[in-house]
Design a protein around this motif. Structure first.
Motif, PDB file in Angstrom:
ATOM      1  N   PHE A 188       0.835  -1.209   0.000  1.00  0.00           N
ATOM      2  CA  PHE A 188       0.000   0.000   0.000  1.00  0.00           C
ATOM      3  C   PHE A 188       0.863   1.249   0.000  1.00  0.00           C
ATOM      4  O   PHE A 188       1.600   1.490   0.944  1.00  0.00           O
TER       5      PHE A 188
ATOM      6  N   THR B 225      -9.764  -2.502   0.975  1.00  0.00           N
ATOM      7  CA  THR B 225      -8.866  -3.312   0.144  1.00  0.00           C
ATOM      8  C   THR B 225      -7.916  -4.103   1.040  1.00  0.00           C
ATOM      9  O   THR B 225      -7.689  -5.297   0.841  1.00  0.00           O
ATOM     10  N   ARG B 226      -7.395  -3.441   2.036  1.00  0.00           N
ATOM     11  CA  ARG B 226      -6.445  -4.070   2.938  1.00  0.00           C
ATOM     12  C   ARG B 226      -7.078  -5.244   3.692  1.00  0.00           C
ATOM     13  O   ARG B 226      -6.564  -6.353   3.713  1.00  0.00           O
TER      14      ARG B 226
ATOM     15  N   SER C 244      -5.900   2.637   3.050  1.00  0.00           N
ATOM     16  CA  SER C 244      -6.952   1.692   2.654  1.00  0.00           C
ATOM     17  C   SER C 244      -7.577   1.056   3.887  1.00  0.00           C
ATOM     18  O   SER C 244      -6.871   0.714   4.829  1.00  0.00           O
TER      19      SER C 244
ATOM     20  N   LYS D 194      -0.891   4.046  -0.600  1.00  0.00           N
ATOM     21  CA  LYS D 194      -1.972   4.973  -0.223  1.00  0.00           C
ATOM     22  C   LYS D 194      -2.763   4.300   0.904  1.00  0.00           C
ATOM     23  O   LYS D 194      -2.713   3.073   1.030  1.00  0.00           O
TER      24      LYS D 194
ATOM     25  N   ARG E 250      -1.400  -1.255  -4.321  1.00  0.00           N
ATOM     26  CA  ARG E 250      -2.154   0.004  -4.444  1.00  0.00           C
ATOM     27  C   ARG E 250      -1.107   1.102  -4.539  1.00  0.00           C
ATOM     28  O   ARG E 250      -0.266   1.255  -3.640  1.00  0.00           O
TER      29      ARG E 250
ATOM     30  N   SER F 126       3.796  -1.355   3.764  1.00  0.00           N
ATOM     31  CA  SER F 126       3.549   0.036   3.414  1.00  0.00           C
ATOM     32  C   SER F 126       4.697   0.503   2.512  1.00  0.00           C
ATOM     33  O   SER F 126       5.867   0.255   2.820  1.00  0.00           O
TER      34      SER F 126
END
Ligand code: CP
Ligand code: NVA
Length: 301
Positions: A52, A59-60, A56, A54, A107, A78
Motif C-alpha cells: 500500500f 482493500t487491505r 486503505s 496509499k 495500491r 507500506s
C-alpha cells in the motif's frame, strides 16, 4: 500465471468466470463465521504480499481476510516502509519479491508503477487501485448489481460526479459486460480522453438519471488529488450530489452504489446512503468474494 491489471485487459470470458466463482464461493460460506476457513484451500502454503502506497480500509482487510480464508498467509507492506520509498526501483522490487511470495497486490499512484511491477514480477500482480483505475472494486460492483437485480447486460448505469479512477473501471466494465454507462458531471472533471466511446455524457444530472438501473458516485477529492483543489472541486461538483430528489428520478428499483469511503452530505446524502436503494455495504462485502475469485484466477486455481 495471470496478472489482474484492468477490466479492459481481462477477457470477457475470464471476467464472467471470476463473477461466477465469486458468487459460488460466497454462497458456500453463507452463515459461517468470518474467520472460518473455506472448504477448499486453493492458497494453502501460499504467501501473498499486499503493498500500500496509499491508505486503505476495505482493500487491505478484504484481501487479508480472503487470503486467510483460502488457506494462505499475507504480508501487508507500506510503500513508505519499504526500500521502494527510498529509491529502489519497482523493477528490482518486483524481482526480489517474486523470490519470496506467490502473489503481489499493489495500491499505488502512477499506473506505470503497476505496469512495471507486472512486467518484472514472475508471480501474478493485482491492481488494488492506481490514479487511473480500480478494477477489483468494479468486479465487486458488478457482482453486487447482479445479486440484487439480475444480469447487468443492457442495463443503464449513471455515474454522477468526478470522472475519476473508479469511473474509468466502470467505463471498461461497460464495454466488457455490455451495459450502458452515462457520465454526468462538469466538463472540467470529464473522464480521461482515452475512455471516450465507452460512455455517453449528459450534463444535467436530473436528465441523466432518468431510467437508470444503477446510480453511482464517489468522493469528490481522490487520494491522488491535491488538497489545494478541494474547494474548487466541491464548488464544481455540488450540483451532482446524489440525494433523494435525484434518486427519485431513477427507476423505482434502481440501486445506489458508492465504493466508500464516503463524505456524507457531499457527494451523497445519508438519506440515500442509508435508504432503500443503497447497497453500499453489500458492495464492500463483495470486495472479499470478488477478490478471492480474482486470486484464484491469477493462480490458475
Ligand atoms: N473502496 C476502497 O477501495 O476502499 P479502501 O480505500 O478503504 O480500500
Ligand atoms: N477515487 C477514490 C477511490 C477510493 C477507494 C480515490 O482514488 O481516492
Amino acid at each position: 500465471m495471470k496478472h489482474f491489471l484492468d477490466i479492459n485487459t481481462t477477457s470477457k470470458a475470464e471476467l464472467r468466470g471470476i463473477i461466477d466463482t465469486a458468487m459460488a464461493m460466497k454462497t458456500a460460506r453463507a452463515g459461517r463465521p468470518k474467520g472460518a476457513p473455506d472448504d477448499d484451500q486453493p492458497l494453502k502454503d501460499h504467501m501473498v504480499a499486499l503493498i500500500f502506497e496509499k491508505p486503505s480500509t476495505r482493500t487491505r482487510v478484504s484481501f487479508d481476510v480472503g487470503v486467510r480464508q483460502m488457506g494462505g498467509q499475507t504480508m501487508v507492506l507500506s510503500g513508505a516502509d519499504m526500500q521502494l520509498g527510498h529509491g529502489e526501483t519497482i523493477a528490482d522490487t518486483a524481482r526480489v519479491l517474486s523470490r519470496y511470495v506467490d502473489l503481489i497486490m499493489i495500491r499505488t499512484f502512477e499506473e506505470q508503477t503497476l505496469l512495471d511491477m507486472a512486467e518484472y514480477a514472475t508471480v501474478p500482480v493485482i491492481n488494488g487501485l492506481t490514479n487511473r483505475s480500480h478494477p477489483c472494486q468494479i468486479m465487486a460492483d458488478v457482482m453486487t448489481f447482479e445479486e440484487h437485480n439480475g444480469p447487468i447486460q443492457g442495463k443503464k448505469v449513471v455515474w454522477s460526479g468526478d470522472g475519476n479512477n473508479v469511473f474509468a473501471s466502470f467505463a471498461h466494465a461497460a464495454q466488457q459486460f455490455d451495459f450502458d454507462l452515462t457520465f454526468t458531471g462538469p466538463p472540467t472533471l470529464d473522464p480521461e480522453p482515452a475512455l471516450q466511446g465507452f460512455y455517453t455524457i449528459e450534463r444535467d444530472p436530473n436528465v441523466a438519471v432518468q431510467g437508470a438501473d444503477l446510480v453511482v458516485t464517489d468522493t469528490w477529492v481522490s487520494m491522488h488529488d491535491p488538497q489545494s483543489a478541494r474547494e474548487r472541486r466541491h464548488n464544481q461538483l455540488r450540483g451532482y450530489q446524489v440525494n433523494e430528489a435525484l434518486m427519485a428520478k431513477a427507476k423505482q428499483d434502481a440501486l445506489f452504489m458508492h465504493c466508500l469511503p464516503a463524505h456524507r452530505e457531499d457527494e451523497a446524502t445519508s438519506a440515500v446512503m442509508d435508504g432503500p436503494h443503497s447497497v453500499i455495504f453489500d458492495e464492500a462485502e463483495n470486495r472479499l468474494h470478488a477478490q478471492k475469485a480474482i486470486m484464484r484466477h491469477c493462480l490458475g486455481r
